[in-house]
Design an enzyme around this catalytic site. Structure first.
Site, PDB file in Angstrom:
ATOM      1  N   ALA A  70      12.455 -20.183 -54.761  1.00 18.50           N
ATOM      2  CA  ALA A  70      12.832 -19.562 -53.495  1.00 18.50           C
ATOM      3  C   ALA A  70      11.558 -19.079 -52.832  1.00 18.50           C
ATOM      4  O   ALA A  70      10.531 -18.887 -53.495  1.00 18.50           O
ATOM      5  CB  ALA A  70      13.785 -18.398 -53.728  1.00 18.50           C
ATOM      6  N   LYS A  71      11.696 -18.888 -51.524  1.00 17.64           N
ATOM      7  CA  LYS A  71      10.533 -18.469 -50.765  1.00 17.64           C
ATOM      8  C   LYS A  71       9.959 -17.175 -51.347  1.00 17.64           C
ATOM      9  O   LYS A  71       8.760 -17.007 -51.464  1.00 17.64           O
ATOM     10  CB  LYS A  71      10.939 -18.258 -49.315  1.00 17.64           C
ATOM     11  N   ARG A  72      10.891 -16.297 -51.747  1.00 16.98           N
ATOM     12  CA  ARG A  72      10.419 -14.984 -52.194  1.00 16.98           C
ATOM     13  C   ARG A  72       9.608 -15.048 -53.495  1.00 16.98           C
ATOM     14  O   ARG A  72       8.799 -14.192 -53.758  1.00 16.98           O
ATOM     15  CB  ARG A  72      11.556 -13.973 -52.304  1.00 16.98           C
TER      16      ARG A  72
END
Ligand code: GLU
Length: 282
Positions: A247-249
């Site tokens: 995920a981007k995070r």
């Protein structure tokens, strides 16, 4: 209304990739798009691209162009025009009206903070709405529409769906009185995705297992709205070296960044296909 058979006899296999343009795509999206694309192509079928942009505050037009470029870079092609949910609001409104006419919806005036407090969900858990506004008098305040889950389940009767061809009992009650229309839009994810998959003739929903629980709700909405029933093929999520979901995070590189760095999209697609194992054939 028991309805446990697929209604797609004779229809062309049709899958879709349905990203929300709220950020850039990463390898997890690429994996899902490739699986859906290849599932259809292996059967001489259609692969559709649908942009799930009903969240007007978070969706960005610039991400749509990037999504197209990313898919092309991976060597994927889609059939027909790209469909935008933001242009289909009257369809969702019509479905909502039908459910309201069946007396299966109620207005909910609660704020997020009120819901979190009333539901007192353990940290990190998704709160099931405690039903505070069910039966509450109509008042002059912003509201969303929620489904009266107990009434809806009673009306629909026992339901099932298939995942990779294996029957699964639908248990939507566990999701509680989910939102079907938001304060700012005549649709929620659940309603829009159900209406669109039917309207676009999607026969097979290939998507990540993170949406498995939502399928219970989608199956219920199909039964209530008397829509055709696709097969589902939820796939495992790609994880990084740390075992965490990409995920981007957690710093997963975006496809756009990989493209810009000169990475070969066809090679990336081949690598993802090699990872897919049995998912592709299911
Ligand atoms: N728009 C959803 C997402 O980006 C996917 C919807 C679906 O595949 O059903 O997570």
């Amino acid at each position: 209304m028991p309805d446990q058979v697929r209604h797609d006899g004779g229809r062309v296999t049709t899958t879709r990739f349905a990203p929300s343009p709220t950020g850039r795509l990463h390898m997890g999206h690429a994996y899902s798009a490739i699986l859906a694309h290849d599932f259809a192509r292996a059967r001489g079928g259609r692969f559709l691209l649908r942009i799930e942009d009903i969240d007007g505050t978070r969706s960005r037009a610039e991400h749509v162009a990037t999504i197209r470029d990313d898919l092309s870079w991976l060597g994927l092609t889609w059939d027909g025009p790209v469909v935008f949910q933001s242009q289909r609001l009257p369809l969702y409104q019509a479905a909502l009206d039908r459910l309201r006419d069946m007396r299966l919806l109620y207005r909910c005036y609660c704020t997020r903070a009120e819901i979190a407090e009333a539901a007192s969900a353990p940290h990190g858990a998704v709160a099931v709405y405690p039903g505070t506004c069910r039966g509450a008098p109509v008042r002059d305040a912003p509201f969303c529409w929620r489904i009266d889950m107990a009434a809806a389940v009673a009306r629909a009767g026992p339901l099932a769906w298939t995942d990779h061809g294996v029957p699964v009992a639908a248990i939507p009650a566990a999701q509680g009185d989910v939102v079907l229309a938001r304060k700012d839009a005549p649709a929620s994810y659940h309603l829009a995705v159900t209406v669109d998959d039917a309207a676009q003739g999607v026969t097979d929903v290939v998507r990540g297992v993170d949406l498995f629980e939502a399928t219970h709700v989608h199956r219920l909405l199909q039964a209530l709205l008397v829509l055709p029933v696709p097969g589902w093929h939820h796939h495992a999520l790609l994880t990084g070296a740390d075992g965490e979901r990409l995920a981007k995070r957690n710093g997963a590189p975006t496809l756009a960044a990989m493209r810009a760095a000169g990475v070969d999209g066809a090679a990336v697609a081949a690598e993802l296909r090699a990872k897919s194992g049995s998912s592709l054939r299911a």
